[in-house]
Design a protein around this motif. Structure first.
Motif, short mmCIF file in Angstrom:
data_model
loop_
_atom_site.label_atom_id
_atom_site.label_comp_id
_atom_site.label_asym_id
_atom_site.label_seq_id
_atom_site.Cartn_x
_atom_site.Cartn_y
_atom_site.Cartn_z
N GLY A 40 0.82 -1.20 0.00
CA GLY A 40 0.00 0.00 0.00
C GLY A 40 0.86 1.26 0.00
O GLY A 40 2.08 1.21 0.15
N ARG A 41 0.22 2.38 -0.17
CA ARG A 41 0.90 3.67 -0.09
C ARG A 41 0.80 4.17 1.33
O ARG A 41 -0.16 3.88 2.04
N GLN A 42 1.81 4.96 1.76
CA GLN A 42 1.84 5.44 3.13
C GLN A 42 2.15 6.93 3.18
O GLN A 42 2.83 7.46 2.32
N CYS A 43 1.64 7.57 4.22
CA CYS A 43 1.95 8.96 4.52
C CYS A 43 2.14 9.06 6.03
O CYS A 43 1.29 8.61 6.80
N LEU A 44 3.27 9.60 6.46
CA LEU A 44 3.61 9.69 7.88
C LEU A 44 3.84 11.15 8.24
O LEU A 44 4.59 11.85 7.56
N ARG A 45 3.17 11.62 9.30
CA ARG A 45 3.33 13.01 9.76
C ARG A 45 3.61 13.03 11.25
O ARG A 45 3.08 12.22 12.00
N TRP A 46 4.48 13.95 11.68
CA TRP A 46 4.86 14.09 13.08
C TRP A 46 4.18 15.30 13.68
O TRP A 46 4.01 16.34 13.02
N PHE A 47 3.82 15.20 14.99
CA PHE A 47 3.18 16.28 15.71
C PHE A 47 3.80 16.40 17.09
O PHE A 47 4.22 15.41 17.69
N SER A 48 3.84 17.62 17.62
CA SER A 48 4.43 17.83 18.94
C SER A 48 3.43 17.57 20.06
O SER A 48 3.82 17.44 21.21
N ASN A 49 2.12 17.51 19.73
CA ASN A 49 1.15 17.23 20.78
C ASN A 49 0.07 16.28 20.27
O ASN A 49 -0.18 16.18 19.07
N LEU A 50 -0.55 15.59 21.19
CA LEU A 50 -1.55 14.57 20.87
C LEU A 50 -2.81 15.17 20.27
O LEU A 50 -3.43 14.58 19.39
N ARG A 51 -3.18 16.35 20.71
CA ARG A 51 -4.41 16.98 20.21
C ARG A 51 -4.36 17.18 18.70
O ARG A 51 -5.33 16.87 17.99
N ASP A 52 -3.25 17.68 18.18
CA ASP A 52 -3.12 17.89 16.74
C ASP A 52 -3.11 16.57 15.98
O ASP A 52 -3.72 16.44 14.92
N ALA A 53 -2.44 15.56 16.54
CA ALA A 53 -2.38 14.25 15.90
C ALA A 53 -3.78 13.62 15.81
O ALA A 53 -4.16 13.08 14.77
N VAL A 54 -4.54 13.70 16.88
CA VAL A 54 -5.89 13.14 16.89
C VAL A 54 -6.79 13.89 15.91
O VAL A 54 -7.59 13.28 15.19
N SER A 55 -6.63 15.19 15.83
CA SER A 55 -7.44 15.99 14.90
C SER A 55 -7.18 15.57 13.46
O SER A 55 -8.12 15.39 12.67
N VAL A 56 -5.92 15.39 13.08
CA VAL A 56 -5.58 14.99 11.72
C VAL A 56 -6.07 13.56 11.45
O VAL A 56 -6.61 13.28 10.38
N ALA A 57 -5.91 12.65 12.40
CA ALA A 57 -6.37 11.28 12.23
C ALA A 57 -7.89 11.22 12.09
O ALA A 57 -8.41 10.47 11.26
N GLU A 58 -8.59 12.01 12.87
CA GLU A 58 -10.06 12.05 12.78
C GLU A 58 -10.51 12.59 11.43
O GLU A 58 -11.45 12.09 10.83
N THR A 59 -9.84 13.61 10.93
CA THR A 59 -10.17 14.17 9.62
C THR A 59 -9.94 13.13 8.53
O THR A 59 -10.77 12.97 7.62
N ALA A 60 -8.84 12.39 8.61
CA ALA A 60 -8.55 11.34 7.62
C ALA A 60 -9.61 10.26 7.67
O ALA A 60 -10.06 9.78 6.62
N ARG A 61 -10.02 9.86 8.88
CA ARG A 61 -11.07 8.84 9.01
C ARG A 61 -12.38 9.31 8.41
O ARG A 61 -13.04 8.60 7.66
N ARG A 62 -12.74 10.54 8.71
CA ARG A 62 -13.99 11.10 8.20
C ARG A 62 -13.99 11.15 6.66
O ARG A 62 -14.97 10.77 6.02
N HIS A 63 -12.88 11.59 6.07
CA HIS A 63 -12.78 11.66 4.61
C HIS A 63 -12.84 10.27 3.98
O HIS A 63 -13.47 10.09 2.94
N ALA A 64 -12.20 9.29 4.60
CA ALA A 64 -12.24 7.92 4.09
C ALA A 64 -13.67 7.38 4.13
O ALA A 64 -14.13 6.75 3.18
N GLN A 65 -14.38 7.67 5.21
CA GLN A 65 -15.77 7.19 5.30
C GLN A 65 -16.67 7.91 4.29
O GLN A 65 -17.59 7.31 3.77
N MET A 66 -16.38 9.15 3.99
CA MET A 66 -17.15 9.85 2.96
C MET A 66 -16.90 9.24 1.58
O MET A 66 -17.75 9.31 0.70
N ARG A 67 -15.74 8.60 1.38
CA ARG A 67 -15.42 7.94 0.11
C ARG A 67 -15.88 6.49 0.07
O ARG A 67 -15.54 5.76 -0.85
#
Length: 81
Positions: A40-67
């Motif tokens: 598969g293809r991968q994309c890895l991003r680093w964050f200094s705090n958990l809040r930003d990481a969770v926000s990006v992961a939630e957005t990715a999940r939401r977009h995948a479910q919309m597709r």
């Protein structure tokens, strides 16, 4: 570590979102997508705090479910698609 596995019904496609921490106090969000049985293809991003990481992961999940991807309960429990 949070690991969400999504799949498309009636196809062999998957989308994975994973949040993990490292030894330096940073958090990473790994997104992986593709077909089962193939690299598969991968994309890895680093964050200094958990809040930003969770926000990006939630957005990715939401977009995948919309597709059309749906949460795979069995894959999420085992940690793999």
């Amino acid at each position: 570590m949070l690991n969400l596995i999504l799949h498309t019904p009636n196809t062999r496609r998957f989308y994975r979102v994973e949040i993990s921490d490292n030894l330096f106090g940073e958090y990473t969000v790994l997104r992986e997508w593709g077909q089962h049985g193939r690299a598969g293809r991968q994309c890895l991003r680093w964050f200094s705090n958990l809040r930003d990481a969770v926000s990006v992961a939630e957005t990715a999940r939401r977009h995948a479910q919309m597709r059309g991807y749906r949460l795979s309960e069995a894959g999420a429990a085992k940690g793999r698609p």
